[in-house]
Design a protein around this motif. Structure first.
Motif, PDB file in Angstrom:
ATOM      1  N   CYS A 210      48.347  12.135  90.355  1.00  0.00           N
ATOM      2  CA  CYS A 210      47.529  11.436  89.533  1.00  0.00           C
ATOM      3  C   CYS A 210      47.140   9.757  89.328  1.00  0.00           C
ATOM      4  O   CYS A 210      45.690   9.878  88.879  1.00  0.00           O
ATOM      5  CB  CYS A 210      47.696  12.142  88.224  1.00  0.00           C
ATOM      6  SG  CYS A 210      46.972  14.516  88.452  1.00  0.00           S
ATOM      7  N   LEU A 211      47.859   9.346  89.615  1.00  0.00           N
ATOM      8  CA  LEU A 211      47.427   7.849  89.068  1.00  0.00           C
ATOM      9  C   LEU A 211      47.303   6.644  90.595  1.00  0.00           C
ATOM     10  O   LEU A 211      46.372   5.924  91.104  1.00  0.00           O
ATOM     11  CB  LEU A 211      48.637   7.283  88.649  1.00  0.00           C
ATOM     12  CG  LEU A 211      48.630   7.449  86.802  1.00  0.00           C
ATOM     13  CD1 LEU A 211      50.213   7.058  86.151  1.00  0.00           C
ATOM     14  CD2 LEU A 211      47.225   7.603  86.016  1.00  0.00           C
ATOM     15  N   ALA A 212      47.746   7.703  91.383  1.00  0.00           N
ATOM     16  CA  ALA A 212      47.624   7.190  92.861  1.00  0.00           C
ATOM     17  C   ALA A 212      46.471   6.750  93.250  1.00  0.00           C
ATOM     18  O   ALA A 212      45.220   7.526  93.088  1.00  0.00           O
ATOM     19  CB  ALA A 212      48.147   7.629  94.153  1.00  0.00           C
ATOM     20  N   THR A 213      45.446   5.655  93.368  1.00  0.00           N
ATOM     21  CA  THR A 213      44.327   5.701  94.888  1.00  0.00           C
ATOM     22  C   THR A 213      43.668   5.579  95.726  1.00  0.00           C
ATOM     23  O   THR A 213      43.116   5.299  96.181  1.00  0.00           O
ATOM     24  CB  THR A 213      44.017   3.759  93.958  1.00  0.00           C
ATOM     25  OG1 THR A 213      45.157   2.920  95.285  1.00  0.00           O
ATOM     26  CG2 THR A 213      44.318   3.531  92.726  1.00  0.00           C
ATOM     27  N   GLY A 214      44.905   6.111  96.541  1.00  0.00           N
ATOM     28  CA  GLY A 214      44.863   6.135  97.603  1.00  0.00           C
ATOM     29  C   GLY A 214      46.301   7.034  98.686  1.00  0.00           C
ATOM     30  O   GLY A 214      47.180   6.441  97.948  1.00  0.00           O
ATOM     31  N   LEU A 215      46.159   7.122  99.717  1.00  0.00           N
ATOM     32  CA  LEU A 215      47.428   7.717 100.433  1.00  0.00           C
ATOM     33  C   LEU A 215      48.427   6.201 100.892  1.00  0.00           C
ATOM     34  O   LEU A 215      49.285   6.298 100.073  1.00  0.00           O
ATOM     35  CB  LEU A 215      47.444   8.167 101.836  1.00  0.00           C
ATOM     36  CG  LEU A 215      48.477   8.956 102.207  1.00  0.00           C
ATOM     37  CD1 LEU A 215      48.268  10.177 101.611  1.00  0.00           C
ATOM     38  CD2 LEU A 215      47.743   9.230 103.594  1.00  0.00           C
ATOM     39  N   ALA A 216      48.059   5.279 101.148  1.00  0.00           N
ATOM     40  CA  ALA A 216      49.046   4.243 100.277  1.00  0.00           C
ATOM     41  C   ALA A 216      49.490   3.813  99.550  1.00  0.00           C
ATOM     42  O   ALA A 216      50.503   3.280  99.503  1.00  0.00           O
ATOM     43  CB  ALA A 216      48.058   2.407 101.739  1.00  0.00           C
ATOM     44  N   ASP A 217      48.403   4.107  98.784  1.00  0.00           N
ATOM     45  CA  ASP A 217      49.162   3.867  97.392  1.00  0.00           C
ATOM     46  C   ASP A 217      50.398   4.382  96.848  1.00  0.00           C
ATOM     47  O   ASP A 217      51.349   4.602  95.956  1.00  0.00           O
ATOM     48  CB  ASP A 217      47.538   3.591  96.185  1.00  0.00           C
ATOM     49  CG  ASP A 217      48.622   2.975  94.931  1.00  0.00           C
ATOM     50  OD1 ASP A 217      49.499   2.418  94.622  1.00  0.00           O
ATOM     51  OD2 ASP A 217      48.159   3.789  93.547  1.00  0.00           O
TER      52      ASP A 217
END
Length: 560
Positions: A210-217
Motif C-alpha cells: 500500500c505504500l509502494a509507488t510502483g513495481l520497482a519501489d
C-alpha cells in the motif's frame, strides 16, 4: 429521514443498475489499453499504460470520531459524499480499501458502504474480489516458507529461530493461531520453533503493497523487510535471503488498482487494506495517485477514528508522496455520541440530549486534532432514522459554537445520486478550494520515543508514555541499526483515545503503555504495540457468518 430497517444493503445492491465497467472506465478517462477486465463489472487499471497526466487532483480524507459498536458509517459517507460532489458537477473518483474477510465473517458482515451509497458489485468486493489479499497472503507465507527452508538446509545466514519478528498470515479472525509451534515430527519435518499467525491486513507485505509507488519501489521495499535476527543479533532482510524478486512476481498483478463503481456510477478504485488499529489504515498509494491523475477531487478514507487512520495518513502515507488532504471530513452520529456519553447500545434509539451533550467531548478532540495538521475539518453528521430533530439541531449548533463546519447527511437513505449529501458536498468543495497549511505532527529526526510521546500527548490527550523493558531494549536496537528516522505507526484500540477500550468519550489522566516496538523496515515505519491490541483478532460469540448463505440461484444471503 430514513428508517434503516428495510430494505437491506444487499437488497439495495442487488436491485441497483450496474453499468459495464468499460463504460465507467471510459467516463473516467481510462484508455482501453490500461484496462484489464475481471468479468463484466470489475477491472484492474495498469497505471503504466494509463494515458493521463501527472497526479493533480485534490484529496478529501474521510475520517471519524472514535468508533462504537453502534456504527458510524464512514464508508457510506465516503461514497455518498463522492456521489454528491459528482452530482454538483465535479470530476470525482473514490479511493477505498478492500474489505478483509476476517471482519466480514466476524462482526461487520460487509464493508462497501451502505444503503444507497455503496460500491458495486457489493458481494464480490466483500468476498474474494480480484484476489489481491490472496496474493499478499501467498507472498507473506512464501517468505516464511523460504526462511524456514533456509534454516533447515543449513542456515547459511546464521538466522536465530528464537528471534524471528515476522509471522505467517491468514485473512481470517482466528485466535487459535496467534501462537503455534512449527517443525514438529522429527528431523525431516523442519526445525521446531515458536511461530504464530497475524491477520493478512497486519502483514508488513500489505503495508509495503500500500505504500509502494510502483513495481520497482515494491521490489525494493520487499527487499528491505527485516524478518528476524542472527545469533549475533544482526538484522536479516529479504534481500539477504535473495527472494525479493519472487515475492514481487507474486504481487505483480495484484499491485494494479481495482476499478468498480458506486450505485450512482461514480468510479471507485478499491485497493489494499491495512487495518488502522494494527497497521497504517489507508488504501494503496498507487490507487490514490492513479485517482488523482483521473479526477479533480479524490474522496478517500482512513480506518477507524481520526486518532488512528487520519493521523497515519498524515504522518506516514503523506510523507511518501504528496497526497496531503485539502479537507478532512469527520463522520459522527448522534447514536455513537450518545454511547460516548454513557448510554448502553440497546438504548441508543431513545432520545437523550444530556448523553449527546456529554458525548461530544469525543468529537471535539477529533476535530481539533485534525486542525493540528493545518487542514480544515468538516463534520458529517450521518443521519439515522432514530435521530430526533432536536438532537440534530443541537449538534449543528454545537459545531457552529466550536467554529467547525458541519452538515447533516442522509446518504444512506438518499444517496445513489440523490440529494442526501448535497449540503455536505457544498461545504467540502468550499474547503477544498481554499488554501491550507498542511504540516506533519512531528519531525522525523526526533527520537522514536519522542515521536510516540508526541502522538500520545497531542492526539490522544495522554499524560505520558510508559515503555516496557522489552520496548526499551528494542529502542536501543532501533538506534543501533539506524532505523530511528522512520515515522511511528501506533497499534492501539480503536474504541478509545487511551489504550483501554472501555474508556470512552475524551478521557484524561491516563498513560499509554508501549509493550513492544516492531521495526517495519520495508514499509518504512516502526509499529508501537500498546495495551492489549492484537494483530490476529478473534471471532465474536455469534459471528456474522452465521447468517450468511446462498439461495437456490447462487445469490448471496446475509451480507450487509
Amino acid at each position: 429521514m430514513s428508517e434503516r430497517i428495510s430494505p437491506s444493503d444487499l437488497d439495495i445492491a442487488r436491485r441497483a443498475h450496474i453499468r459495464p465497467i468499460e463504460e465507467i472506465a471510459a467516463a473516467a478517462g481510462i484508455n482501453a489499453e490500461a484496462l484489464e477486465l475481471y468479468g463484466r463489472f470489475k477491472a484492474k487499471v495498469d497505471p503504466a499504460r494509463l494515458d493521463a497526466p501527472a497526479p493533480a487532483g485534490k484529496v478529501v480524507l474521510v475520517s471519524a470520531m472514535s468508533p462504537t459498536p453502534a456504527g458510524e458509517g464512514k464508508s457510506t459517507t465516503t461514497v455518498g459524499l463522492a456521489d454528491s460532489l459528482a452530482r454538483a458537477g465535479h470530476k470525482v473518483m473514490i479511493a477505498l480499501r478492500e474489505p478483509s474477510l476476517g471482519p466480514i465473517l466476524g462482526m461487520k458482515g460487509g464493508a462497501t458502504g451502505g444503503g444507497y451509497s455503496q460500491v458495486l458489485p457489493m458481494d464480490e468486493i466483500n468476498l474474494h474480489f480480484t484476489g489481491d489479499f490472496h496474493a499478499v497472503t501467498s507472498a507473506n507465507n512464501a517468505l516464511m516458507a523460504l526462511v524456514d527452508n533456509h534454516i533447515y538446509q543449513g542456515n547459511e545466514l546464521n538466522i536465530d529461530p528464537r528471534r524471528m519478528t515476522f509471522k505467517r498470515v491468514l485473512d481470517m479472525n482466528d485466535r487459535s493461531l496467534r501462537e503455534v509451534i512449527i517443525g514438529l515430527g522429527g528431523p525431516t519435518q523442519g526445525v521446531p520453533r515458536q511461530d504464530g499467525f497475524d491477520i493478512t491486513v497486519a502483514s508488513e507485505i500489505m503495508a509495503v503493497f500500500c505504500l509502494a509507488t510502483g513495481l520497482a519501489d515494491l521490489r525494493d521495499r520487499l527487499g528491505k523487510i527485516t524478518f528476524g535476527y542472527t545469533y549475533g543479533r544482526e538484522p536479516v532482510t529479504v534481500a539477504d535471503l535473495g527472494v525479493q524478486g519472487a515475492l514481487t512476481l507474486l504481487l505483480k498483478e495484484a499491485i494494479k488498482p481495482n476499478l468498480v463503481q458506486s450505485i450512482a456510477g461514480t468510479p471507485a478504485l478499491v485497493h489494499g487494506g491495512p487495518f488502522a488499529n494494527i497497521a497504517h489504515g489507508c488504501n494503496s498509494l498507487i490507487a490514490t495517485q492513479t485517482a488523482r491523475r483521473l479526477a479533480d477531487i479524490v474522496v478517500t478514507e482512513a480506518g477507524f477514528g481520526a486518532d488512528l487512520g487520519a493521523e497515519k495518513f498524515m504522518d506516514i502515507k503523506a510523507r511518501v508522496e504528496d497526497v496531503a488532504p485539502s479537507a478532512v471530513v469527520v463522520v459522527a452520529t448522534v447514536r455513537a455520541l450518545k454511547m460516548h456519553g454513557g448510554v448502553a447500545k440497546e438504548r441508543l434509539t431513545e432520545p437523550d440530549l444530556p448523553a449527546l451533550q456529554a458525548g461530544v467531548a469525543n468529537l471535539r478532540r477529533h476535530v481539533h486534532n485534525v486542525e493540528k495538521f493545518g487542514v480544515t475539518p468538516v463534520v458529517a453528521i450521518n443521519r439515522f432514522g432514530t435521530d430526533t430533530q432536536e438532537e440534530l439541531d443541537w449538534l449543528l449548533e454545537w459545531c457552529a459554537a466550536e467554529g467547525v463546519q458541519a452538515a447533516v447527511a442522509d446518504v444512506w437513505g438518499r444517496g445513489g445520486g440523490g440529494d442526501g449529501g448535497d449540503e455536505l458536498a457544498a461545504k467540502v468543495a468550499a474547503v477544498v478550494s481554499a488554501p491550507n497549511s498542511f504540516r506533519h505532527l512531528y519531525l522525523l529526526d526526533l527520537p522514536v520515543e519522542e515521536k510516540i510521546r508526541t502522538i500520545a500527548q497531542e492526539i490522544y490527550g495522554a499524560d505520558g508514555v510508559d515503555f516496557s523493558v522489552p520496548a526499551l531494549k528494542r529502542l536501543a536496537d532501533i538506534e543501533k541499526n539506524g532505523w530511528s528516522g522512520m515515522p511511528v505507526c501506533m497499534a492501539k484500540t480503536q474504541y478509545s483515545f487511551s489504550d483501554d477500550a472501555s474508556r470512552l468519550g475524551a478521557p484524561k489522566g491516563f498513560t499509554i503503555h508501549v509493550r513492544d516496538l516492531i521495526p517495519k523496515t520495508g514499509a518504512g515505519f516502526i509499529v508501537a504495540l500498546t495495551g492489549a491490541v492484537m494483530t490476529m483478532p478473534g471471532l465474536p460469540a455469534v459471528p456474522a457468518a452465521m447468517r450468511m448463505d446462498v439461495d437456490g440461484e447462487g445469490n448471496p444471503v446475509g451480507l450487509s
